[in-house]
Design a protein around this motif. Structure first.
Motif, PDB file in Angstrom:
ATOM      1  N   MET A  97      -5.578  10.880  -3.745  1.00 28.20           N
ATOM      2  CA  MET A  97      -5.636  10.477  -5.144  1.00 28.20           C
ATOM      3  C   MET A  97      -4.911   9.175  -5.416  1.00 28.20           C
ATOM      4  N   ASP A  98      -4.144   8.687  -4.450  1.00 27.21           N
ATOM      5  CA  ASP A  98      -3.361   7.472  -4.663  1.00 27.21           C
ATOM      6  C   ASP A  98      -3.904   6.281  -3.883  1.00 27.21           C
ATOM      7  N   LYS A  99      -4.937   6.496  -3.076  1.00 26.77           N
ATOM      8  CA  LYS A  99      -5.432   5.395  -2.251  1.00 26.77           C
ATOM      9  C   LYS A  99      -6.044   4.276  -3.086  1.00 26.77           C
ATOM     10  N   ILE A 100      -6.721   4.607  -4.177  1.00 29.93           N
ATOM     11  CA  ILE A 100      -7.330   3.564  -4.985  1.00 29.93           C
ATOM     12  C   ILE A 100      -6.261   2.715  -5.665  1.00 29.93           C
ATOM     13  N   GLU A 101      -5.117   3.321  -6.003  1.00 28.62           N
ATOM     14  CA  GLU A 101      -4.023   2.549  -6.599  1.00 28.62           C
ATOM     15  C   GLU A 101      -3.407   1.611  -5.571  1.00 28.62           C
ATOM     16  N   ILE A 102      -3.235   2.093  -4.343  1.00 31.22           N
ATOM     17  CA  ILE A 102      -2.707   1.221  -3.294  1.00 31.22           C
ATOM     18  C   ILE A 102      -3.666   0.073  -3.020  1.00 31.22           C
ATOM     19  N   LEU A 103      -4.961   0.382  -2.982  1.00 31.36           N
ATOM     20  CA  LEU A 103      -5.951  -0.655  -2.729  1.00 31.36           C
ATOM     21  C   LEU A 103      -5.965  -1.701  -3.836  1.00 31.36           C
ATOM     22  N   ALA A 104      -5.836  -1.277  -5.085  1.00 31.97           N
ATOM     23  CA  ALA A 104      -5.840  -2.235  -6.198  1.00 31.97           C
ATOM     24  C   ALA A 104      -4.647  -3.175  -6.129  1.00 31.97           C
ATOM     25  N   ARG A 105      -3.500  -2.693  -5.686  1.00 33.65           N
ATOM     26  CA  ARG A 105      -2.332  -3.571  -5.530  1.00 33.65           C
ATOM     27  C   ARG A 105      -2.462  -4.450  -4.287  1.00 33.65           C
ATOM     28  N   LEU A 106      -3.056  -3.906  -3.232  1.00 35.49           N
ATOM     29  CA  LEU A 106      -3.251  -4.683  -2.007  1.00 35.49           C
ATOM     30  C   LEU A 106      -4.151  -5.889  -2.258  1.00 35.49           C
ATOM     31  N   LEU A 107      -5.155  -5.711  -3.113  1.00 34.27           N
ATOM     32  CA  LEU A 107      -6.092  -6.802  -3.391  1.00 34.27           C
ATOM     33  C   LEU A 107      -5.463  -7.922  -4.218  1.00 34.27           C
ATOM     34  N   GLN A 108      -4.246  -7.739  -4.673  1.00 36.74           N
ATOM     35  CA  GLN A 108      -3.538  -8.790  -5.418  1.00 36.74           C
ATOM     36  C   GLN A 108      -2.430  -9.413  -4.594  1.00 36.74           C
ATOM     37  N   ALA A 109      -2.493  -9.248  -3.255  1.00 31.99           N
ATOM     38  CA  ALA A 109      -1.493  -9.838  -2.374  1.00 31.99           C
ATOM     39  C   ALA A 109      -1.673 -11.353  -2.324  1.00 31.99           C
ATOM     40  N   GLU A 110      -0.594 -12.034  -2.047  1.00 28.38           N
ATOM     41  CA  GLU A 110      -0.630 -13.495  -1.969  1.00 28.38           C
ATOM     42  C   GLU A 110      -1.377 -13.936  -0.714  1.00 28.38           C
ATOM     43  N   GLY A 111      -2.240 -14.917  -0.888  1.00 27.52           N
ATOM     44  CA  GLY A 111      -2.998 -15.444   0.240  1.00 27.52           C
ATOM     45  C   GLY A 111      -4.205 -14.609   0.637  1.00 27.52           C
ATOM     46  N   ARG A 112      -4.558 -13.618  -0.153  1.00 24.90           N
ATOM     47  CA  ARG A 112      -5.712 -12.795   0.196  1.00 24.90           C
ATOM     48  C   ARG A 112      -6.993 -13.547  -0.104  1.00 24.90           C
ATOM     49  N   GLY A 113      -7.915 -13.520   0.882  1.00 22.29           N
ATOM     50  CA  GLY A 113      -9.238 -14.116   0.696  1.00 22.29           C
ATOM     51  C   GLY A 113     -10.292 -13.027   0.605  1.00 22.29           C
TER      52      GLY A 113
END
Length: 606
Positions: A247-263
């Motif tokens: 139930m928490d994987k989508i929240e982790i993914l949403a924060r991961l997609l806002q990492a610096e330098g992500r393409g």
């Protein structure tokens, strides 16, 4: 075995950079590759190209993302040569497992053979047959296709493989996983034996080795193992393995997609339903995401891939069908939303990033029930992470390891939503074949319903209209009028049945017709369709609200039998002429009763 002398070391590469011209590639193809910035070949190309150009059968084994397409594509283009007007049948054939890989190989061959004018055609399922058949009639030099569509075109006698000089089996282990090896063997039997065969695969299971021994002529096994570019754990890719809750994987993914330098980022899911769910949730959170899975039509899949390559979407959520065949160098992050099935799937997934010597980041989510599977993958690849670290969307190491700014939430801010999105990419009409595919919810046609009021259409009730005699009895008097065109249109429509029963006006009209028929006595010999009325020979009572010429008499109610006890069941047997005072009377049998009826009928003259 390995290529002659083994793979070149880093010092050798720095001392002398090998070019395609040094490997014996003709100038037209070398110039086309240099125009696109492809000058220095990879290790698999350095070892396999000289052997393929010389006409030998080759088994090439290398990791995904090492440029295996040019290892066989350049040699095939060079052997086929320039196209001729009187030559329409293909001279080269490339068999691939997936549609995405067919498109990718076709693009690479078209790029390399641009100055030669080579005619390259891709055939695969999901598209209309007619454009592919027309292209085959005009003439092609190289055909790239999936096994199913190739066999269909051969069966329809539109594709002739009798002049194929060079056969390439790309991603043979993937074709084994998808169950295509029997179809591949049928295709090989349609090709002349005097041919050159190349087989490329990332892994070499026993079935693929048996296939190579059966159909290849003294092949040379080339295996690329460049320590700078290839290894089991791929050091150019930073790998994070975390134990996460479902139930928490989508929240982790949403924060991961806002990492610096992500393409560009690829997210892999295990099922088609999970893939569609993740993409929809990311869209709701403001990310430019698109999905690629088997339930989408071919046009939608190609639209998503084009949008991803063009940068209109930066998150591609896909199943393992897209793990091979997507050659995009700018992918910086790969997320295993669901734990891979085995170590091969894991390697191919994270191989989408860190391509061509670049660096990348791979994140794998492992749920509690997936720990046994992950331990097998970890032991096979020697990753050294048998127990993944427990991670949540609020864990501090999540922000520190991926470079996520502090205070990042699970929704992308409006100021950062700069991507055009999937709708900005044109959806091509490819003439899809096969079963109907799923569509977006807003694209599905809504069911049209006709509203009725009191058995009449809503249009008739909404527009003032002069009431008829039946309508006056059903809904009350209406004294206004409506345009004749609307009246004619409504009157032409058939009467509708509602939940309350049949249309009252229709019933009233039918009963009015029965009033004009003469009354018939019940004992007269009439047919059932001629007899109308009740048991006394008169017409039955009309429904409430009907005003006829004369009122019909009410039908007498039958005699009611009220038992003395509510729990007593009363059964009235037919009168068989049994005397009331004879207790020893025995009822006659069925034949005796039948005979007595016949005798009684004769006496009465019947």
């Amino acid at each position: 075995m390995q290529g002659p002398g083994g793979p070149p070391s880093a010092e050798d590469r720095q001392a002398k950079l090998t070019t395609f011209r040094d490997l014996g590639v003709i100038p037209e193809i070398a110039d086309a590759l240099e125009t696109e910035g492809i000058v220095t070949p990879f290790s698999i190309q350095e070892m396999a190209l000289p052997l393929a150009i010389s006409g030998q059968d080759v088994i090439g084994q290398a990791r995904t993302g090492t440029g295996k397409t040019y290892a066989f594509g350049v040699a095939m283009l060079q052997r086929v040569g320039k196209p001729r007007k009187n030559r329409k049948k293909p001279r080269g054939l490339v068999v691939v497992p997936t549609r995405e890989l067919a498109l990718q190989v076709t693009e690479d061959l078209t790029l390399a053979g641009g100055k030669l004018g080579s005619r390259v055609l891709s055939v695969y399922g999901g598209r209309a047959y007619e454009p592919q058949i027309e292209a085959l009639k005009l003439g092609v030099d190289i055909v790239v296709g999936t096994p199913g569509r190739l066999l269909d075109l051969v069966k329809q006698k539109h594709l002739d493989l009798g002049q194929v000089q060079m056969l390439v089996l790309d991603e043979a282990d993937r074709m084994l996983d998808l169950g295509f090896l029997p179809d591949v063997e049928r295709i090989i039997k349609l090709i002349p034996e005097n041919r050159q065969t190349l087989l490329f695969s990332a892994t070499m299971p026993g079935e693929v080795v048996a296939l190579a021994r059966r159909y290849l002529n003294r092949p040379t096994h080339v295996r690329a193992e460049d320590p700078l570019l290839e290894s089991d754990v791929q050091p150019q890719v930073v790998q994070h393995i975390w134990r996460a809750h479902r139930m928490d994987k989508i929240e982790i993914l949403a924060r991961l997609l806002q990492a610096e330098g992500r393409g560009l980022t690829m997210v892999f899911c295990e099922t088609k339903r999970a893939c569609q769910m993740v993409s929809e949730q990311l869209l709701e959170r403001g990310f430019a995401a698109a999905a690629v899975h088997g339930d989408l039509g071919q046009g939608q899949r190609e639209q998503a891939l084009r949008a991803f390559r063009n940068g209109k979407v930066d998150v591609l959520v896909a199943t393992d069908v897209a793990a091979r065949g997507i050659d995009i160098d700018d992918v910086t992050h790969v997320v295993n939303y669901d734990c891979p099935q085995d170590e091969k799937t894991y390697v191919h997934r994270i191989g989408r990033t860190g391509r061509a010597g670049r660096t990348g980041t791979a994140v794998t989510f492992v749920e509690w029930e997936e720990l046994p599977r992950w331990k097998l993958i970890n032991a096979a690849l020697k990753l050294g992470v048998p127990e993944p670290k427990e991670t949540y969307s609020t864990s501090p190491h999540l922000y520190a390891d991926l470079g996520i700014p502090e205070g990042t939430k699970g929704v992308l801010p409006h100021a950062q939503r700069s991507r055009a999105g999937l709708d900005a990419e044109e959806l091509e009409d490819v003439g899809e074949t096969g079963r109907a595919r799923s569509r977006k919810r807003e694209d599905r046609p809504r069911r049209q319903r006709r509203r009725t009021r009191g058995g009449r259409l809503a249009e008739r009730a909404a527009h003032p209209v002069e009431a008829t005699e039946a309508d006056a009895g059903a809904t009350g008097p209406v004294v206004e009028t409506v345009a004749p065109a609307v009246t004619e249109e409504v009157e032409a429509l058939p009467p509708k049945r509602t939940r309350r029963g049949a249309n009252k006006a229709a019933l009233a009209k039918a009963l009015a017709d029965t009033q004009r028929l003469p009354a018939v006595e019940p004992d007269q010999d009439v047919r059932d369709d001629e007899y109308v009325g009740g048991s006394d020979g008169h017409a039955e009572e009309p429904i409430d609200g009907f005003t006829g010429e004369e009122p019909a008499p009410r039908r007498p109610e039958p005699e009611r039998i009220i038992p003395p006890d509510p729990f007593t069941v009363i059964f009235r047997a037919p009168d068989l002429g049994v005397p009331d005072d004879d207790d020893d009377y025995v009822a006659p049998s069925v034949p005796e009763r039948s005979g007595s009826r016949r005798r009684r009928r004769r006496r009465n003259g019947g």
